[in-house]
Design a protein around this motif. Structure first.
Motif, mmCIF file in Angstrom:
data_model
loop_
_atom_site.group_PDB
_atom_site.id
_atom_site.type_symbol
_atom_site.label_atom_id
_atom_site.label_comp_id
_atom_site.label_asym_id
_atom_site.label_seq_id
_atom_site.Cartn_x
_atom_site.Cartn_y
_atom_site.Cartn_z
ATOM 1 N N GLN A 160 10.547 55.146 36.399
ATOM 2 C CA GLN A 160 11.472 54.805 35.317
ATOM 3 C C GLN A 160 10.741 54.937 33.986
ATOM 4 O O GLN A 160 9.734 54.283 33.756
ATOM 5 N N TYR A 161 11.225 55.826 33.116
ATOM 6 C CA TYR A 161 10.685 55.984 31.771
ATOM 7 C C TYR A 161 11.752 55.524 30.782
ATOM 8 O O TYR A 161 12.953 55.714 31.018
ATOM 9 N N LYS A 162 11.312 54.950 29.681
ATOM 10 C CA LYS A 162 12.263 54.554 28.646
ATOM 11 C C LYS A 162 12.414 55.722 27.670
ATOM 12 O O LYS A 162 11.486 56.067 26.935
ATOM 13 N N GLY A 164 14.841 57.191 24.643
ATOM 14 C CA GLY A 164 15.902 56.805 23.716
ATOM 15 C C GLY A 164 16.300 55.354 23.872
ATOM 16 O O GLY A 164 17.452 54.987 23.629
ATOM 17 N N GLY A 165 15.347 54.519 24.303
ATOM 18 C CA GLY A 165 15.609 53.095 24.461
ATOM 19 C C GLY A 165 16.296 52.726 25.753
ATOM 20 O O GLY A 165 16.596 51.554 25.982
ATOM 21 N N THR A 166 16.533 53.707 26.633
ATOM 22 C CA THR A 166 17.231 53.455 27.895
ATOM 23 C C THR A 166 16.345 53.832 29.071
ATOM 24 O O THR A 166 15.710 54.896 29.066
ATOM 25 N N ALA A 167 16.290 52.974 30.082
ATOM 26 C CA ALA A 167 15.510 53.276 31.285
ATOM 27 C C ALA A 167 16.129 54.467 32.006
ATOM 28 O O ALA A 167 17.332 54.475 32.306
ATOM 29 N N THR A 168 15.326 55.481 32.267
ATOM 30 C CA THR A 168 15.806 56.728 32.854
ATOM 31 C C THR A 168 14.911 57.120 34.022
ATOM 32 O O THR A 168 13.688 57.052 33.928
ATOM 33 N N THR A 169 15.505 57.530 35.117
ATOM 34 C CA THR A 169 14.732 57.974 36.271
ATOM 35 C C THR A 169 14.173 59.367 36.034
ATOM 36 O O THR A 169 14.895 60.262 35.577
ATOM 37 N N VAL A 170 12.893 59.554 36.327
ATOM 38 C CA VAL A 170 12.270 60.872 36.232
ATOM 39 C C VAL A 170 11.623 61.202 37.575
ATOM 40 O O VAL A 170 11.219 60.314 38.324
ATOM 41 N N ASN A 171 11.559 62.488 37.857
ATOM 42 C CA ASN A 171 10.882 62.972 39.058
ATOM 43 C C ASN A 171 9.540 63.576 38.660
ATOM 44 O O ASN A 171 9.482 64.415 37.762
#
Length: 223
Positions: A160-162, A164-171
């Motif tokens: 999980q990376y933040k 734009g201020g939102t937690a986003t899943t990355v591969n």
């Protein structure tokens, strides 16, 4: 005929969807250079059958600009040049064409056959983004100074990376480049834009981690 159609439909649904590359993207990174935390920006633009990638990193006393460009057909990027410019002066470059690649530090270039697919780290990042992290056969990596053989691309799990201020899943993925390792991460929620690029060059480790992005002029995630 019905017996044939159903398996074909199932096979089509099982094929991973390729990400569509944007017309433009401006990516802001929190970068590290050794032990220092530094800002970095990457811009990706494409027009018709061409693309251009410019990455700027501000390090103490001078700035580094990595620039590459070439042609794009479908989901395949074919570089025609790569430049490493430091403090406003050309440090190293690579030029592609006619089945050959000319590369090296400024004033010390040499030419050899370009067999397979040779890309800089940033072009490769977008190539992987557009193709569900599939490494083209025979890939080699250049930093302008040298050309490196590339090993297999391996998954390193998700995180999980933040952005734009939102937690986003990355591969996350790792690929061997000569004797070292290059790490990439992609954000599938945003058409696999490069969320992280980490590598070592000239004894310094660069670790660029995405913090915010604009795609086709719009900030994402949209607020």
């Amino acid at each position: 005929m019905k017996k044939l159609i159903l398996p074909l439909m199932i096979a089509a649904l099982s094929v991973p969807a390729m990400a569509e590359l944007p017309q433009s993207a401006v990516l802001q990174y929190s970068g590290s250079f050794g032990k220092l935390r530094l800002p970095a920006t990457m811009t990706f633009t494409r027009s018709g059958g061409s693309y251009k990638i410019v990455s700027n990193i501000k390090v103490p006393l001078y700035s580094i600009r990595f620039e590459s460009g070439g042609s794009i057909s479908g989901n395949t990027l074919q570089p025609s040049y790569y430049k490493d410019v430091r403090g406003g002066k050309l440090y190293a470059q690579a030029k592609f064409g006619g089945g050959k690649i000319t590369y090296g530090k400024a004033g010390k270039q040499k030419t050899e056959a370009d067999s397979g697919s040779t890309m800089d780290l940033f072009t490769l990042a977008w190539q992987l983004a557009a193709n569900d992290a599939k490494l083209p056969a025979g890939t080699r990596i250049t930093n302008g100074k040298k050309i490196y053989r590339v090993g297999s691309l391996n998954s390193a799990g998700s995180a999980q990376y933040k952005i734009g201020g939102t937690a986003t899943t990355v591969n996350r993925y790792r690929v061997t480049r000569g004797d070292d390792t290059v790490s990439y991460a992609f954000a599938p929620e945003f058409n696999n834009i490069p969320a992280q690029i980490s590598y070592t060059d000239d004894g310094k480790t660069y670790n660029l981690r995405l913090t915010s992005v604009k795609i086709n002029g719009q900030s994402v995630p949209s607020k």
